[in-house]
Scaffold this motif. Structure first.
Motif, PDB file in Angstrom:
ATOM      1  N   ILE A  91      74.358  29.480 116.748  1.00 14.82           N
ATOM      2  CA  ILE A  91      73.991  29.092 115.387  1.00 14.82           C
ATOM      3  C   ILE A  91      75.239  28.914 114.531  1.00 14.82           C
ATOM      4  CG2 ILE A  91      72.940  29.939 113.245  1.00 14.82           C
ATOM      5  CD1 ILE A  91      70.728  31.191 115.030  1.00 14.82           C
ATOM      6  N   LEU A  92      76.183  29.835 114.640  1.00 14.96           N
ATOM      7  CA  LEU A  92      77.419  29.751 113.862  1.00 14.96           C
ATOM      8  C   LEU A  92      78.200  28.490 114.212  1.00 14.96           C
ATOM      9  CD1 LEU A  92      78.562  33.503 114.071  1.00 14.96           C
ATOM     10  CD2 LEU A  92      77.576  32.333 112.092  1.00 14.96           C
ATOM     11  N   SER A  93      78.298  28.192 115.511  1.00 16.88           N
ATOM     12  CA  SER A  93      79.006  26.986 115.941  1.00 16.88           C
ATOM     13  C   SER A  93      78.278  25.732 115.476  1.00 16.88           C
ATOM     14  CB  SER A  93      79.145  26.967 117.464  1.00 16.88           C
ATOM     15  OG  SER A  93      79.959  28.021 117.918  1.00 16.88           O
ATOM     16  N   ALA A  94      76.954  25.745 115.589  1.00 17.87           N
ATOM     17  CA  ALA A  94      76.169  24.572 115.196  1.00 17.87           C
ATOM     18  C   ALA A  94      76.333  24.281 113.710  1.00 17.87           C
ATOM     19  CB  ALA A  94      74.696  24.788 115.537  1.00 17.87           C
ATOM     20  N   LYS A  95      76.269  25.313 112.894  1.00 17.87           N
ATOM     21  CA  LYS A  95      76.441  25.126 111.447  1.00 17.87           C
ATOM     22  C   LYS A  95      77.791  24.493 111.135  1.00 17.87           C
ATOM     23  CE  LYS A  95      73.478  28.796 109.589  1.00 17.87           C
ATOM     24  NZ  LYS A  95      73.465  30.100 108.870  1.00 17.87           N
ATOM     25  N   GLU A  96      78.833  25.005 111.782  1.00 19.96           N
ATOM     26  CA  GLU A  96      80.174  24.495 111.557  1.00 19.96           C
ATOM     27  C   GLU A  96      80.278  23.035 111.993  1.00 19.96           C
ATOM     28  OE1 GLU A  96      84.778  25.411 112.971  1.00 19.96           O
ATOM     29  OE2 GLU A  96      83.201  26.872 113.373  1.00 19.96           O
ATOM     30  N   ASN A  97      79.692  22.711 113.153  1.00 18.77           N
ATOM     31  CA  ASN A  97      79.770  21.343 113.662  1.00 18.77           C
ATOM     32  C   ASN A  97      78.961  20.365 112.815  1.00 18.77           C
ATOM     33  OD1 ASN A  97      81.499  21.956 115.828  1.00 18.77           O
ATOM     34  ND2 ASN A  97      79.786  22.631 117.089  1.00 18.77           N
ATOM     35  N   ILE A  98      77.801  20.789 112.360  1.00 25.22           N
ATOM     36  CA  ILE A  98      76.979  19.935 111.491  1.00 25.22           C
ATOM     37  C   ILE A  98      77.724  19.640 110.188  1.00 25.22           C
ATOM     38  CG2 ILE A  98      74.861  19.887 110.099  1.00 25.22           C
ATOM     39  CD1 ILE A  98      73.535  21.483 112.457  1.00 25.22           C
ATOM     40  N   LYS A  99      78.398  20.652 109.670  1.00 26.03           N
ATOM     41  CA  LYS A  99      79.186  20.472 108.446  1.00 26.03           C
ATOM     42  C   LYS A  99      80.352  19.509 108.690  1.00 26.03           C
ATOM     43  CE  LYS A  99      81.649  23.041 104.837  1.00 26.03           C
ATOM     44  NZ  LYS A  99      82.033  24.400 104.343  1.00 26.03           N
ATOM     45  N   LYS A 100      81.070  19.693 109.802  1.00 27.91           N
ATOM     46  CA  LYS A 100      82.196  18.812 110.131  1.00 27.91           C
ATOM     47  C   LYS A 100      81.744  17.362 110.312  1.00 27.91           C
ATOM     48  CE  LYS A 100      85.257  22.158 112.429  1.00 27.91           C
ATOM     49  NZ  LYS A 100      85.833  22.567 113.740  1.00 27.91           N
ATOM     50  N   ALA A 101      80.523  17.202 110.833  1.00 26.57           N
ATOM     51  CA  ALA A 101      79.989  15.862 111.055  1.00 26.57           C
ATOM     52  C   ALA A 101      79.476  15.219 109.763  1.00 26.57           C
ATOM     53  CB  ALA A 101      78.859  15.907 112.088  1.00 26.57           C
ATOM     54  N   GLY A 102      79.451  15.980 108.688  1.00 23.96           N
ATOM     55  CA  GLY A 102      78.969  15.467 107.410  1.00 23.96           C
ATOM     56  C   GLY A 102      77.478  15.234 107.382  1.00 23.96           C
ATOM     57  N   MET A 103      76.717  16.080 108.129  1.00 21.06           N
ATOM     58  CA  MET A 103      75.277  15.870 108.238  1.00 21.06           C
ATOM     59  C   MET A 103      74.449  17.021 107.675  1.00 21.06           C
ATOM     60  SD  MET A 103      74.481  13.732 111.670  1.00 21.06           S
ATOM     61  CE  MET A 103      75.279  12.154 111.954  1.00 21.06           C
ATOM     62  N   GLU A 104      75.012  17.770 106.780  1.00 17.79           N
ATOM     63  CA  GLU A 104      74.280  18.900 106.208  1.00 17.79           C
ATOM     64  C   GLU A 104      73.039  18.459 105.431  1.00 17.79           C
ATOM     65  OE1 GLU A 104      77.235  22.378 105.028  1.00 17.79           O
ATOM     66  OE2 GLU A 104      78.041  20.432 104.428  1.00 17.79           O
ATOM     67  N   GLN A 105      73.061  17.251 104.873  1.00 16.48           N
ATOM     68  CA  GLN A 105      71.913  16.755 104.121  1.00 16.48           C
ATOM     69  C   GLN A 105      70.822  16.194 105.041  1.00 16.48           C
ATOM     70  OE1 GLN A 105      71.807  17.333 100.801  1.00 16.48           O
ATOM     71  NE2 GLN A 105      73.774  18.339 101.227  1.00 16.48           N
ATOM     72  N   LYS A 106      71.206  15.774 106.235  1.00 23.14           N
ATOM     73  CA  LYS A 106      70.247  15.166 107.162  1.00 23.14           C
ATOM     74  C   LYS A 106      69.664  16.167 108.148  1.00 23.14           C
ATOM     75  CE  LYS A 106      70.806  10.936 108.729  1.00 23.14           C
ATOM     76  NZ  LYS A 106      71.282   9.732 109.456  1.00 23.14           N
ATOM     77  N   ILE A 107      70.465  17.161 108.550  1.00 21.52           N
ATOM     78  CA  ILE A 107      70.044  18.120 109.583  1.00 21.52           C
ATOM     79  C   ILE A 107      69.798  19.489 108.956  1.00 21.52           C
ATOM     80  CG2 ILE A 107      70.685  19.287 111.727  1.00 21.52           C
ATOM     81  CD1 ILE A 107      72.520  16.877 112.334  1.00 21.52           C
ATOM     82  N   CYS A 108      68.594  20.013 109.150  1.00 23.60           N
ATOM     83  CA  CYS A 108      68.238  21.357 108.686  1.00 23.60           C
ATOM     84  C   CYS A 108      68.173  22.279 109.903  1.00 23.60           C
ATOM     85  CB  CYS A 108      66.893  21.327 107.966  1.00 23.60           C
ATOM     86  SG  CYS A 108      66.260  22.963 107.510  1.00 23.60           S
ATOM     87  N   LEU A 109      69.062  23.263 109.961  1.00 24.09           N
ATOM     88  CA  LEU A 109      69.085  24.218 111.068  1.00 24.09           C
ATOM     89  C   LEU A 109      68.243  25.436 110.702  1.00 24.09           C
ATOM     90  CD1 LEU A 109      70.071  25.378 113.746  1.00 24.09           C
ATOM     91  CD2 LEU A 109      72.208  26.005 112.618  1.00 24.09           C
ATOM     92  N   VAL A 110      67.204  25.676 111.486  1.00 26.67           N
ATOM     93  CA  VAL A 110      66.317  26.823 111.278  1.00 26.67           C
ATOM     94  C   VAL A 110      66.678  27.898 112.292  1.00 26.67           C
ATOM     95  CG1 VAL A 110      63.926  27.636 111.310  1.00 26.67           C
ATOM     96  CG2 VAL A 110      64.468  25.350 110.415  1.00 26.67           C
ATOM     97  N   GLU A 111      66.932  29.095 111.812  1.00 22.14           N
ATOM     98  CA  GLU A 111      67.293  30.212 112.683  1.00 22.14           C
ATOM     99  C   GLU A 111      66.047  31.005 113.049  1.00 22.14           C
ATOM    100  OE1 GLU A 111      70.513  32.542 111.052  1.00 22.14           O
ATOM    101  OE2 GLU A 111      71.208  30.832 109.876  1.00 22.14           O
ATOM    102  N   GLY A 112      65.786  31.124 114.355  1.00 21.44           N
ATOM    103  CA  GLY A 112      64.630  31.908 114.765  1.00 21.44           C
ATOM    104  C   GLY A 112      64.049  31.436 116.080  1.00 21.44           C
ATOM    105  N   ASP A 113      62.971  32.094 116.492  1.00 28.08           N
ATOM    106  CA  ASP A 113      62.259  31.744 117.716  1.00 28.08           C
ATOM    107  C   ASP A 113      61.499  30.439 117.507  1.00 28.08           C
ATOM    108  OD1 ASP A 113      60.968  32.686 120.410  1.00 28.08           O
ATOM    109  OD2 ASP A 113      59.294  32.117 119.114  1.00 28.08           O
ATOM    110  N   ALA A 114      61.668  29.500 118.421  1.00 31.81           N
ATOM    111  CA  ALA A 114      61.089  28.169 118.236  1.00 31.81           C
ATOM    112  C   ALA A 114      59.573  28.206 118.083  1.00 31.81           C
ATOM    113  CB  ALA A 114      61.482  27.273 119.405  1.00 31.81           C
ATOM    114  N   LEU A 115      58.893  28.981 118.921  1.00 30.10           N
ATOM    115  CA  LEU A 115      57.437  29.029 118.859  1.00 30.10           C
ATOM    116  C   LEU A 115      56.970  29.604 117.537  1.00 30.10           C
ATOM    117  CD1 LEU A 115      54.760  28.528 120.253  1.00 30.10           C
ATOM    118  CD2 LEU A 115      54.943  30.787 121.300  1.00 30.10           C
ATOM    119  N   GLU A 116      57.593  30.693 117.107  1.00 31.32           N
ATOM    120  CA  GLU A 116      57.197  31.317 115.849  1.00 31.32           C
ATOM    121  C   GLU A 116      57.485  30.413 114.656  1.00 31.32           C
ATOM    122  OE1 GLU A 116      55.402  34.074 115.666  1.00 31.32           O
ATOM    123  OE2 GLU A 116      55.438  33.939 117.852  1.00 31.32           O
ATOM    124  N   GLU A 117      58.610  29.728 114.695  1.00 32.40           N
ATOM    125  CA  GLU A 117      58.954  28.835 113.584  1.00 32.40           C
ATOM    126  C   GLU A 117      58.013  27.634 113.535  1.00 32.40           C
ATOM    127  OE1 GLU A 117      60.981  29.573 111.194  1.00 32.40           O
ATOM    128  OE2 GLU A 117      61.550  31.451 112.184  1.00 32.40           O
TER     129      GLU A 117
END
Length: 214
Positions: A91-117
């Motif tokens: 999650i930490l790496s993904a957040k950093e990479n999404i920010k570097k790619a300039g896609m924070e407005q397009k990509i929403c990263l949800v932290e948690g179990d996929a089924l529960e989310e």
């Protein structure tokens, strides 16, 4: 490897650079054994996204953000991607990479179990869902994924043939892999036989299913 290695190498030789950022991210993933989509799967997704032109994408399994960023580049500016990841270090790496790619407005990263989310999503729907999370959970993801899909929308699941082990007897599979073997077989039967889906199995990469909701 479910496809002849020489054929895969040839296909890879035809692929173009995805630009310095994604090329470096892929090199990092391969060097550090982080699971990301294979090159041939990447090209297949690009074609599907070009045909479908989804406005709302759900991804199960972010890893370090490679596929979310790649898909973000394939769709129009006002499209949105929701991607779910449960592994804190990634999650930490993904957040950093999404920010570097300039896609924070397009990509929403949800932290948690996929089924529960997914169960929490009661007012959302998606045009395209890409499943690339824990393979033993695909059979459990399926019902929620179908619920969240709009009619005529696409569900793609990656790594469904398990390096060819799926066609083997459960007794030919190592004991630690028998649960995932059994559950993936259940998933394959269910996704091919549901009346609300039309599904094909595509033998590229490690195998994919592509389904359209009726």
């Amino acid at each position: 490897m479910i496809v002849n290695e020489r054929i895969v190498s040839y296909i890879h030789s035809l692929e173009q650079s995805r630009g310095p950022f994604l090329d470096e991210l892929r090199a990092y993933a391969e060097a550090n054994r982080v699971p990301i989509i294979r090159r041939e799967v990447e090209s297949f997704l690009e074609v599907l996204l070009s045909i479908q032109r989804p406005k709302a994408i759900l991804e199960l399994g972010t890893a370090i953000g490679y596929s979310a960023i790649f898909m973000g580049r394939c769709v129009c500016e006002n499209s949105r991607i929701v991607t779910i990841e449960n592994y804190e270090k990634r999650i930490l790496s993904a957040k950093e990479n999404i920010k570097k790619a300039g896609m924070e407005q397009k990509i929403c990263l949800v932290e948690g179990d996929a089924l529960e989310e997914m169960k929490k999503m009661q007012s959302e729907s998606f045009d395209f869902i890409f499943m690339d999370a824990a393979k033993a959970q695909y059979i459990y993801f399926l019902q929620e994924a179908v619920r969240l899909l709009k009619t005529g929308s696409v569900l793609v699941a990656d790594n469904v043939l398990q390096e060819g082990d799926l066609i083997e007897s459960r007794y030919a599979v190592t004991r630690r892999d028998r649960t995932i073997h059994a559950r993936m077989r259940d998933y394959m039967y269910e996704v091919k036989n549901r009346q609300d889906l039309v599904t094909t199995v595509v033998p590229i990469g490690d195998g994919m299913t592509v389904s359209v909701k009726r």
